[in-house]
Design an enzyme around this catalytic site. Structure first.
Site, mmCIF file in Angstrom:
data_model
loop_
_atom_site.group_PDB
_atom_site.id
_atom_site.type_symbol
_atom_site.label_atom_id
_atom_site.label_comp_id
_atom_site.label_asym_id
_atom_site.label_seq_id
_atom_site.Cartn_x
_atom_site.Cartn_y
_atom_site.Cartn_z
ATOM 1 N N SER A 119 0.821 -1.206 0.000
ATOM 2 C CA SER A 119 0.000 0.000 0.000
ATOM 3 C C SER A 119 0.853 1.254 0.000
ATOM 4 O O SER A 119 1.944 1.280 0.581
ATOM 5 C CB SER A 119 -0.902 0.012 1.242
ATOM 6 O OG SER A 119 -1.585 1.252 1.363
ATOM 7 N N TYR A 146 -2.742 0.383 9.846
ATOM 8 C CA TYR A 146 -2.832 -0.303 8.559
ATOM 9 C C TYR A 146 -1.539 -0.130 7.768
ATOM 10 O O TYR A 146 -0.945 -1.102 7.288
ATOM 11 C CB TYR A 146 -4.018 0.227 7.755
ATOM 12 C CG TYR A 146 -3.981 -0.154 6.292
ATOM 13 C CD1 TYR A 146 -4.174 -1.474 5.890
ATOM 14 C CD2 TYR A 146 -3.745 0.807 5.308
ATOM 15 C CE1 TYR A 146 -4.129 -1.825 4.552
ATOM 16 C CE2 TYR A 146 -3.701 0.470 3.973
ATOM 17 C CZ TYR A 146 -3.889 -0.849 3.599
ATOM 18 O OH TYR A 146 -3.834 -1.191 2.267
ATOM 19 N N LYS A 183 -18.349 -1.085 1.164
ATOM 20 C CA LYS A 183 -17.254 -0.603 1.986
ATOM 21 C C LYS A 183 -17.611 0.515 2.965
ATOM 22 O O LYS A 183 -16.847 0.836 3.878
ATOM 23 C CB LYS A 183 -16.088 -0.141 1.095
ATOM 24 C CG LYS A 183 -15.364 -1.289 0.408
ATOM 25 C CD LYS A 183 -14.298 -0.796 -0.547
ATOM 26 C CE LYS A 183 -13.142 -0.122 0.155
ATOM 27 N NZ LYS A 183 -12.335 -1.064 0.979
ATOM 28 N N HIS A 209 -6.637 21.138 6.933
ATOM 29 C CA HIS A 209 -6.141 21.509 8.256
ATOM 30 C C HIS A 209 -4.619 21.565 8.241
ATOM 31 O O HIS A 209 -3.965 21.350 9.264
ATOM 32 C CB HIS A 209 -6.645 20.509 9.305
ATOM 33 C CG HIS A 209 -8.133 20.515 9.475
ATOM 34 N ND1 HIS A 209 -8.777 21.351 10.359
ATOM 35 C CD2 HIS A 209 -9.108 19.815 8.846
ATOM 36 C CE1 HIS A 209 -10.088 21.149 10.287
ATOM 37 N NE2 HIS A 209 -10.310 20.223 9.377
#
Length: 333
Positions: A119, A146, A183, A209
């Site tokens: 990923s 993750y 999902k 932000h």
């Protein structure tokens, strides 16, 4: 490619895995062993019509492989816990690290080619860039459990003295496309935008932000799932034909190589629906605010050097295809 090649595909009930199963079917691969937790009814339409020889619960794969008499030609390991808002690392350790180690060791022992999903979350905030060089893997600082789990497995794999004959770990960037209906919060911004437009005629995007980024101008490398499928099929064909060089084994980015803004993404969704854009900016949830990637862009030189030179969908063409041919009529891939 041989019609009798047997391929194990994990994550087959999920978004990317189910699309991969269909793409393999469409290209002549019918001897598929689909692996996942098939007990979720919300995922049934993803996999029930795929041609396969077996569906194996992920918890039963070890016993299945220990007892199976069939010859496995390749494993495509896409199964994972992909929820970036799940902060219990033990869950990621079990599903993304330990399970992947089992599959790696099986492939190494049996000398079976392996393609697995890593990923782009491994890159963290991008302070070290987005280059798929092996030298940088130990220094990466992912922003959430993750991403940490994916990087831990990458680090482990690169250290192994014994490896599959051919192997690649693909660092998926922001993938979108059909079969993600189940999902919920983790579905793509396109899916959420489509539903918001249908419900209220407008789309809510997170405010920025972080200094230097205007609202809606957070940048990601958005990849249409059909491009991912093409890359994996190309690697599958190369490995099964034994055309893949062992020098090409390793980690690869899988993005487009071009970052685009969330505002661009949403405007493309409106265009697919032939509606004028209407966007409202809202505060980002506190639980993800300090774990948020403001920029990702894959360096794709390594994949191209390995021999893959197909054009990727542009953001506009990919979103248009997804909206027009799948979302509008709730079509599955």
């Amino acid at each position: 490619m041989k019609e009798d090649n047997t391929i194990i595909l994990t994550g087959a009930a999920g978004f990317i895995g189910s699309c991969m199963a269909q793409h393999l079917n469409d290209n002549g691969y019918k001897n598929l062993i689909l692996v996942d937790d098939f007990g979720h009814e919300s995922k049934r339409k993803n996999w029930e019509n795929k041609e396969r020889v077996a569906c194996i619960d992920r918890k039963e794969l070890k016993d299945f492989l220990a007892q199976a008499t069939l010859s496995v030609d390749l494993i495509i390991h896409l199964g994972a816990r992909t929820d970036t808002t799940e902060f219990d690392y033990s869950i990621h350790q079990e599903l993304n690290v330990d399970y992947s180690k089992f599959i790696w060791n099986f492939c190494a022992e049996k000398q079976i080619p392996l393609i697995y999903a890593s990923s782009a979350a491994t890159y963290g905030d991008g302070e070290l860039g987005y280059n798929d060089d092996h030298e940088v893997v130990e220094e990466l600082k992912p922003l959430n459990p993750y991403g940490i789990s994916k990087n831990e497995f990458d680090k482990w794999a690169l250290k192994q003295p014994s490896s599959p004959t051919f192997w690649t770990g693909l660092k998926f960037f922001n993938i979108y496309g059909p079969n993600e209906y189940h999902k919920g919060r983790m579905a793509s911004v396109i899916w959420h935008s489509f539903n918001q437009i249908n419900d209220s005629g407008l789309v809510k995007l997170f405010k920025s932000h972080k200094e230097g980024y205007a609202d809606g101008e957070q940048l990601r490398d958005f990849v249409y799932v059909k491009d991912l499928l093409k890359v994996i099929l190309w690697m599958t064909n190369e490995m099964l034909a034994e055309n893949w060089s062992i020098d090409n084994n390793g980690l690869y980015n899988l993005g487009t190589g071009k970052a685009r803004s969330f505002e661009d993404l949403v405007k493309a969704t409106f265009k697919g629906l032939e509606i004028e854009p209407k966007i409202e900016f809202i505060d980002m949830p506190i639980d993800i605010r300090d774990k948020y990637q403001y920029f990702t862009e894959a360096n794709m030189n390594k994949l191209h050097s390995a021999g893959y030179n197909e054009d990727f969908y542009t953001l506009e063409s990919g979103v248009y295809d997804y909206v027009k041919n799948y979302l509008i009529n709730d079509i599955y891939y």
